[in-house]
Design an enzyme around this catalytic site. Structure first.
Site, PDB file in Angstrom:
ATOM      1  N   LYS A 112      -6.822  95.381 -38.898  1.00  9.21           N
ATOM      2  CA  LYS A 112      -5.817  95.482 -39.985  1.00  9.21           C
ATOM      3  C   LYS A 112      -5.780  94.158 -40.755  1.00  9.21           C
ATOM      4  CE  LYS A 112      -3.559  99.039 -37.305  1.00  9.21           C
ATOM      5  NZ  LYS A 112      -2.332  99.777 -36.947  1.00  9.21           N
ATOM      6  N   HIS A 163      -6.708 106.091 -43.027  1.00 11.35           N
ATOM      7  CA  HIS A 163      -5.734 105.536 -42.075  1.00 11.35           C
ATOM      8  C   HIS A 163      -4.321 105.839 -42.560  1.00 11.35           C
ATOM      9  CE1 HIS A 163      -3.515 102.850 -39.498  1.00 11.35           C
ATOM     10  NE2 HIS A 163      -4.586 102.805 -38.731  1.00 11.35           N
ATOM     11  N   SER A 215      -1.479 102.851 -29.898  1.00  7.11           N
ATOM     12  CA  SER A 215      -1.046 102.099 -28.717  1.00  7.11           C
ATOM     13  C   SER A 215      -1.995 102.215 -27.524  1.00  7.11           C
ATOM     14  CB  SER A 215       0.389 102.488 -28.320  1.00  7.11           C
ATOM     15  OG  SER A 215       1.288 102.210 -29.385  1.00  7.11           O
TER      16      SER A 215
HETATM   17  P1  13P Z   1      -2.151 100.271 -32.434  1.00  5.44           P
HETATM   18  O1  13P Z   1      -3.249 100.296 -31.427  1.00  5.44           O
HETATM   19  O2  13P Z   1      -1.642  98.881 -32.726  1.00  5.44           O
HETATM   20  O3  13P Z   1      -1.070 101.257 -32.121  1.00  5.44           O
HETATM   21  O4  13P Z   1      -2.800 100.744 -33.825  1.00  5.44           O
HETATM   22  C1  13P Z   1      -3.542 101.900 -33.852  1.00  5.44           C
HETATM   23  C2  13P Z   1      -4.222 101.984 -35.161  1.00  5.44           C
HETATM   24  O5  13P Z   1      -3.604 102.165 -36.183  1.00  5.44           O
HETATM   25  C3  13P Z   1      -5.684 101.811 -35.193  1.00  5.44           C
HETATM   26  O6  13P Z   1      -6.212 102.160 -36.428  1.00  5.44           O
END
Ligand code: 13P
Length: 251
Positions: free
Chosen positions: A12, A96, A214
């Site tokens: 991200k 996404h 998660s």
């Molecule tokens: P998390 O693993 O932080 O929940 O994020 C998942 C995600 O959005 C991966 O693209």
């Protein structure tokens, strides 16, 4: 050709370039099963420096986190699929939920982005998934089906070889609340069934379907042991080198 196990990290909008390099080096130096594909979806600014640091032999592939649906033009601040292909980035993440929400990307726009990405020769990690209200209403499978029909299912069977699907229930993203292995398996089996109906058994059997939301070092093994869960798209835990190594080794 059996489908691949995939451990994908989505960084991200996190890390400086030097932090990113350090993280990638932790992964390249770790022991791991050579049959597992590791993909890192990194900020655009990190692609070039990481390409220089990651050895081809490490079998780590890079992904961009987005691209535009046009090849070039007056679109200030955007990056085209052709530019990514020119940099030899093999993958791009599309669909996404954060981009669907904050950048108002709908199924029609994502269909255009998918078309453009494939035409440029990129492979795509295509994300789908429902919000909590939709799950509570029991409409999650139908919701994901619509996302696939309206964006992904324009592709032909040959093009589906360039697709990895990531099921990411929005209520599990960044919340610490994970879908149970049974909930993940239910959706993944439903998606594979949709693929089979649309493209036949070969495409359905060969398409990797990742779970995201998660995923961490503690729950990855049980999630990945489900018959139709072929790996994970991991946010927060992919920013911690040793924990992501655990996830890479959870197959
Ligand atoms: P998390 O693993 O932080 O929940 O994020 C998942 C995600 O959005 C991966 O693209």
């Amino acid at each position: 050709m059996a489908r691949k196990n995939v451990a994908a990290g989505n960084w991200k909008m996190n890390t400086t370039i030097s932090q990113g390099i350090e993280l990638a080096q932790t992964l390249t130096s770790a022991e791991r099963d050579k049959n597992t594909l590791v993909i890192l979806a990194v900020p655009f600014t990190h692609i070039f420096p990481l390409q220089k640091k990651i050895k081809a032999s490490s079998k780590i592939q890079l992904a961009a986190q987005n691209c535009h649906h046009k090849t070039s033009g007056a679109y200030t601040g955007e990056i085209s699929p052709a530019m990514l292909a020119d940099m030899k980035v093999p993958y791009v993440v599309l669909g996404h939920s954060e981009r669907r929400e904050y950048n108002h990307e709908d199924n029609a726009l994502l269909a255009a982005k998918l078309r453009a990405a494939l035409d440029a020769g990129l492979k795509v990690i295509f994300c789908c998934g429902e919000a909590l209200e939709i799950r509570k209403a029991g409409k999650h499978v139908g919701h994901v089906k619509t996302q696939l029909i309206e964006s992904l299912f324009q592709l032909d069977a040959q093009e589906m070889k360039s697709i990895i699907i990531a099921y990411e229930p929005i209520w599990a993203i960044g919340t610490g609340e994970t879908a149970s292995p049974a909930q993940a398996q239910e959706m993944h089996a439903a998606i594979r069934n949709m693929l089979q109906k649309k493209y036949g058994k070969r495409v359905a059997d060969n398409t990797s379907i990742l779970y995201g939301g998660s995923v961490n070092g503690g729950n990855a093994k049980e999630l990945f042991s489900q018959a139709d869960v072929d790996g994970g798209l991991v946010g927060g835990a992919s920013l911690k080198g040793q924990e992501f190594v655990q996830i890479i080794n959870a197959f």
